[in-house]
Design an enzyme around this catalytic site. Structure first.
Site, PDB file in Angstrom:
ATOM      1  N   SER A 265       0.831  -1.200   0.000  1.00  0.00           N
ATOM      2  CA  SER A 265       0.000   0.000   0.000  1.00  0.00           C
ATOM      3  C   SER A 265       0.865   1.249   0.000  1.00  0.00           C
ATOM      4  O   SER A 265       2.073   1.201   0.203  1.00  0.00           O
ATOM      5  CB  SER A 265      -0.914  -0.001   1.216  1.00  0.00           C
ATOM      6  OG  SER A 265      -0.162   0.304   2.378  1.00  0.00           O
ATOM      7  N   LYS A 266       0.213   2.358  -0.218  1.00  0.00           N
ATOM      8  CA  LYS A 266       0.873   3.648  -0.235  1.00  0.00           C
ATOM      9  C   LYS A 266       1.667   3.871   1.051  1.00  0.00           C
ATOM     10  O   LYS A 266       2.780   4.346   1.035  1.00  0.00           O
ATOM     11  CB  LYS A 266      -0.200   4.721  -0.404  1.00  0.00           C
ATOM     12  CG  LYS A 266       0.318   6.127  -0.387  1.00  0.00           C
ATOM     13  CD  LYS A 266      -0.823   7.109  -0.437  1.00  0.00           C
ATOM     14  CE  LYS A 266      -0.334   8.536  -0.296  1.00  0.00           C
ATOM     15  NZ  LYS A 266       0.555   8.732   0.849  1.00  0.00           N
ATOM     16  N   ARG A 267       1.075   3.505   2.150  1.00  0.00           N
ATOM     17  CA  ARG A 267       1.702   3.678   3.458  1.00  0.00           C
ATOM     18  C   ARG A 267       3.072   3.013   3.545  1.00  0.00           C
ATOM     19  O   ARG A 267       3.990   3.532   4.177  1.00  0.00           O
ATOM     20  CB  ARG A 267       0.801   3.091   4.560  1.00  0.00           C
ATOM     21  CG  ARG A 267      -0.372   3.964   4.898  1.00  0.00           C
ATOM     22  CD  ARG A 267      -0.444   4.208   6.407  1.00  0.00           C
ATOM     23  NE  ARG A 267      -1.279   5.359   6.738  1.00  0.00           N
ATOM     24  CZ  ARG A 267      -0.860   6.609   6.687  1.00  0.00           C
ATOM     25  NH1 ARG A 267       0.385   6.870   6.315  1.00  0.00           N
ATOM     26  NH2 ARG A 267      -1.650   7.595   7.003  1.00  0.00           N
ATOM     27  N   GLY A 269       5.227   2.556   1.268  1.00  0.00           N
ATOM     28  CA  GLY A 269       6.221   3.362   0.585  1.00  0.00           C
ATOM     29  C   GLY A 269       6.715   4.476   1.491  1.00  0.00           C
ATOM     30  O   GLY A 269       7.915   4.698   1.625  1.00  0.00           O
TER      31      GLY A 269
END
Length: 508
Positions: A265-267, A269
RNA sequence: GGUCCGUUCAUCUAGGGGUUAGGAUACAAGGUUUUCAUCCUUGACACAGGGGUUCGAUUCCCCUACGGACUACCA
């Protein structure tokens, strides 16, 4: 029946495309190229509530950067235009209605409160199927339970309604997946999915099947998150009378977090310090900025190569593939079944491989832009030589600055560790003497520099390592960089002398 | 909870009834580079567990464990 292969990438414009989506697009593209088929881009914007401005353009830009160009679709056009589902809105309802006429679907008038109540009740019970299904539809508010007249009245009055599939009881649905082979599901475990929403838009399930049918899609290659709804889709093709031309399906393994478990997920990254998006993205609502692979210095070819290997392999030991090579060697049979944890180190390695293969002029051109941003202008030939000297030592063009800044400006400071280790008490006088020797070198070349220093060391019976390393410290500011005599020649005699003087004056 | 899918070195993976279980990244050691990086060599590291089937199972079957996805009028 050798139909022309047609595949599609059908993202939802609900935010920036993440690398898992790019990989799905890539596999579709490769499959199409491999079989001489068409790759289309369809935008699935049937959820008005989640629409994010700019997301569609972001998808198009990302694919373009990655070199995954659709043959038809949004932004390109084609024989099946429009390719944006919101612009195809009128097409879907008739198929939902057709399903009702044929007894495969029904109208439902349940309010969200009623649905919520049902959900709570079912979750609290020991029922094996806790959804709106054949087990409960008989006691809900729908055209199966309501008198025909009431249904007609409600429809005429414009009461909100949805159309749900009437999932049969205790039927075995067999579906085939190119990655996982046979999949069998009993329909009693499935629910009466909403096909058509009260806002007049179809849900994914209906829109997807209708569009794939009319766009003559032959292979649906999508993420594994769709596997549970495959039986529903198969049923939809069957009930719509399209089963004989139903596409084949391939469900791709998911991209997982590098550490721990779960979907990438974006998190992750943000947390682990690597991009999850191909391009930089600025969230229109929060203004939050997320970096992309492009901005991080990745070559699109390296990015694609890296992505291709997350869940697929060529069956050989070759790892470096151009997009054309990938297209030639790609096959669904070699798609791995299990999810792949994303490995950022390997991503960097791929970029390094592409960087060292790039020609020096091209890299110099890129590096020049970085130098210009720092206000440095330099002879291009000189730059090409610098690039040739440092390319092996970096993963990204922008890293060349830290490896090569001394070719353009004298060191501002000296690595403290190296000073401590090398700058002994006897060094300043030795270095001062070397400077005198250097001044006499003519012509000033790497070769003559090397010879002179060697000669000096022999004469003084000094330690070669300490002389060379302190000279290096003086010229580059640390203990790194290419061959010292070569650096000296590049810098020129006057600059070398001036840097030695500066070091003598500055250190300690 | 239910349904479905999955499980080979730390990571990406090859393989497949009899193999010294192969490669790559990362890691470690040595060599080269009078630096660093590259490069070369070497090393350590894996078939989740238990039952079957079989002369033989990591490979086939079952169970368990673990992981994941799905379980919205989202896709």
């Amino acid at each position: 029946m050798n139909k022309q292969v047609r595949v599609r990438f059908a993202p939802s414009p609900t935010g920036p495309l993440h690398i898992g989506g790019v990989r799905t697009a890539l596999y579709n593209y490769l499959f199409a190229k491999k079989h001489g088929g068409d790759f289309l881009l369809r935008i699935e914007d049937t959820d008005q509530g989640r629409f994010v401005p700019g997301a569609e353009q972001y998808i198009i830009d990302s694919l373009k950067w990655a070199g995954i160009m659709p043959d038809e679709g949004v932004g390109i056009g084609g024989p099946h235009a429009p390719y944006r589902q919101s612009e195809r809105k009128e097409i879907y309802r008739q198929y939902a209605e057709q399903l009702i006429e044929d007894g495969y679907a029904y109208y439902a008038f349940d309010t969200s409160e009623e649905l919520e109540k049902l959900r709570k009740e079912l979750e609290g019970s020991k029922a094996s199927n806790t959804s709106y299904s054949s087990h409960v539809r008989g006691r809900m508010r729908n055209s199966l339970t309501l008198p025909t007249e009431e249904v007609a009245t409600r429809m005429a009055a414009g009461d909100p309604f949805v159309i749900r599939l009437k999932m049969p009881e205790n039927e075995l649905v067999k579906a085939n997946d190119m990655v996982r082979e046979r999949i069998e599901v009993n329909t009693s475990t499935l629910d009466d999915k909403v096909l058509f929403k009260s806002d007049g838009f179809p849900t994914y399930h209906l829109a997807n099947v209708v569009d794939d049918h009319f766009m003559e899609i032959t292979h649906v290659i999508r993420g594994e998150e769709w596997l549970p709804s495959l039986p529903l889709h198969v049923l939809l093709y069957r009930y719509l009378g399209w089963e004989d031309t139903m596409p084949e399906f391939a469900h791709l393994p998911l991209l997982l977090k590098p550490d721990g478990k779960g979907k990438l997920s974006k998190r992750d990254g943000d947390r682990l310090g690597f991009p999850v998006f191909p391009l930089q993205w600025k969230d229109p609502a929060s203004g939050e900025l997320s970096t992309g692979y492009r901005e991080s210095g990745y070559f699109p070819e390296a990015f694609i190569n890296m992505l291709a290997f997350l869940g697929w392999n060529p069956g050989t030991e070759q790892e470096i593939f151009s997009v054309d090579d990938l297209a030639e060697h790609f096959s669904i049979e070699h798609v791995h079944k299990a999810g792949a944890k994303f490995d950022f180190e390997k991503a960097k390695w791929f970029n390094h491989q592409y960087l060292i293969r790039r020609n020096n002029e091209e890299l110099a051109y890129e590096f020049e832009k970085i130098l210009q941003s720092k206000g440095i202008t330099v002879n291009f030939e000189y730059l090409v030589t610098v690039v040739a000297l440092v390319k092996e030592r970096v993963n990204f063009v922008q890293e060349m600055w830290q490896q090569a800044s001394f070719f353009f400006i004298a060191p501002e400071s000296y690595d403290a560790e190296v000073v401590k280790k090398r700058w002994k008490d006897n060094i300043p006088s030795l270095i001062a003497d070397v400077k005198g020797v250097i001044r006499k070198i003519e012509p000033f070349t790497a070769e003559s520099f090397k010879d002179s220093v060697h000669h000096f060391v022999e004469e003084k019976q000094a330690n070669m390592g300490s002389i060379m390393n302190t000279l290096r410290l003086s010229l580059v500011g640390g203990s790194f960089g290419p061959d010292l005599p070569v650096i000296a020649e590049m810098l020129g005699k006057e600059e070398v002398i001036s840097r030695i003087e500066k070091a003598l004056a500055t250190i300690k």
